[in-house]
Design an enzyme around this catalytic site. Sequence first.
Site, PDB file in Angstrom:
ATOM      1  N   GLY A  47       0.832  -1.193   0.000  1.00 11.76           N
ATOM      2  CA  GLY A  47       0.000   0.000   0.000  1.00 11.76           C
ATOM      3  C   GLY A  47       0.864   1.240   0.000  1.00 11.76           C
ATOM      4  N   GLN A  52       3.060  10.066   1.565  1.00 16.89           N
ATOM      5  CA  GLN A  52       4.383   9.426   1.529  1.00 16.89           C
ATOM      6  C   GLN A  52       5.214   9.865   0.327  1.00 16.89           C
ATOM      7  OE1 GLN A  52       2.664   5.283   2.311  1.00 16.89           O
ATOM      8  NE2 GLN A  52       4.665   5.159   3.262  1.00 16.89           N
ATOM      9  N   CYS A 100       6.616  -0.457   6.756  1.00 13.50           N
ATOM     10  CA  CYS A 100       6.165   0.761   6.080  1.00 13.50           C
ATOM     11  C   CYS A 100       7.271   1.217   5.130  1.00 13.50           C
ATOM     12  CB  CYS A 100       5.877   1.846   7.118  1.00 13.50           C
ATOM     13  SG  CYS A 100       5.306   3.392   6.403  1.00 13.50           S
ATOM     14  N   LEU A 101       6.887   1.607   3.926  1.00 11.08           N
ATOM     15  CA  LEU A 101       7.885   2.063   2.955  1.00 11.08           C
ATOM     16  C   LEU A 101       8.604   3.325   3.436  1.00 11.08           C
ATOM     17  CD1 LEU A 101       5.918   1.443  -0.361  1.00 11.08           C
ATOM     18  CD2 LEU A 101       7.623  -0.029   0.727  1.00 11.08           C
ATOM     19  N   HIS A 142      -3.574   0.961   8.401  1.00 12.98           N
ATOM     20  CA  HIS A 142      -2.208   1.479   8.263  1.00 12.98           C
ATOM     21  C   HIS A 142      -2.173   2.634   7.260  1.00 12.98           C
ATOM     22  CE1 HIS A 142       2.312   0.853   7.875  1.00 12.98           C
ATOM     23  NE2 HIS A 142       2.024   1.669   6.886  1.00 12.98           N
ATOM     24  N   GLU A 143      -2.793   2.433   6.085  1.00 13.87           N
ATOM     25  CA  GLU A 143      -2.727   3.473   5.050  1.00 13.87           C
ATOM     26  C   GLU A 143      -3.485   4.731   5.464  1.00 13.87           C
ATOM     27  OE1 GLU A 143      -0.570   3.194   2.919  1.00 13.87           O
ATOM     28  OE2 GLU A 143      -0.236   1.055   3.202  1.00 13.87           O
ATOM     29  N   HIS A 146      -1.768   7.173   7.709  1.00 15.70           N
ATOM     30  CA  HIS A 146      -0.860   8.129   7.064  1.00 15.70           C
ATOM     31  C   HIS A 146      -1.568   9.459   6.768  1.00 15.70           C
ATOM     32  CE1 HIS A 146       2.885   5.951   6.375  1.00 15.70           C
ATOM     33  NE2 HIS A 146       2.226   4.899   5.944  1.00 15.70           N
TER      34      HIS A 146
HETATM   35 NI    NI Z   1       3.150   3.065   5.786  1.00 13.35          NI
END
Ligand code: NI
Length: 177
Positions: A47, A52, A100-101, A142-143, A146
Amino acid sequence: MAIKTVLRMGDPRLLEKAVPVAVFATPELHALLQDMRDTMAALNGAGLAAPQIGVGLQVVIFGVDANPRYPEAGPVPHTVLINPVLTPLGKEMEAGWEGCLSIPGLRGLVPRYKQLCYQGFDQFGNPIDRTVSGFHARVVQHECDHLQGILYPMRIGDMSRFGFVEELFPDNPPVAE
Ligand code: NI
């Protein structure tokens, strides 16, 4: 189409609240989503949220194909979710590993609502309304965090379950983001 640089934890833009998308189906929105898809695919993410890549709009994408290595992690349908509203169904929480990226190389055990309803829109303004549980519910939480400026380490209950992926899972690391 472009692979964008993913902001890393410590960048103050990851802590800002994103604003709703006002107009759908615009060339700018389609271009943003193409960039997000390209970036997520290049990094093998599950995701990605627009903040981000430095865009403060309430736009997330996610999706996981079935993978026999991760029977507990999918499949999750490939989804564009804009201006999301999450409504937990019940109070039951479940701990699961997340990455997480924006926090490369780390994983943490994060409690999330087990079941929830999410609503929002796709990039054309079509409504989305789903009731989900388990890993799908985890990815959405999670997304959407953000979009509130929340990163998963802020949700970890037991900080002893937070560390470098190679140390925690020498053989088979869980899916990130
Ligand atoms: Ni993340």
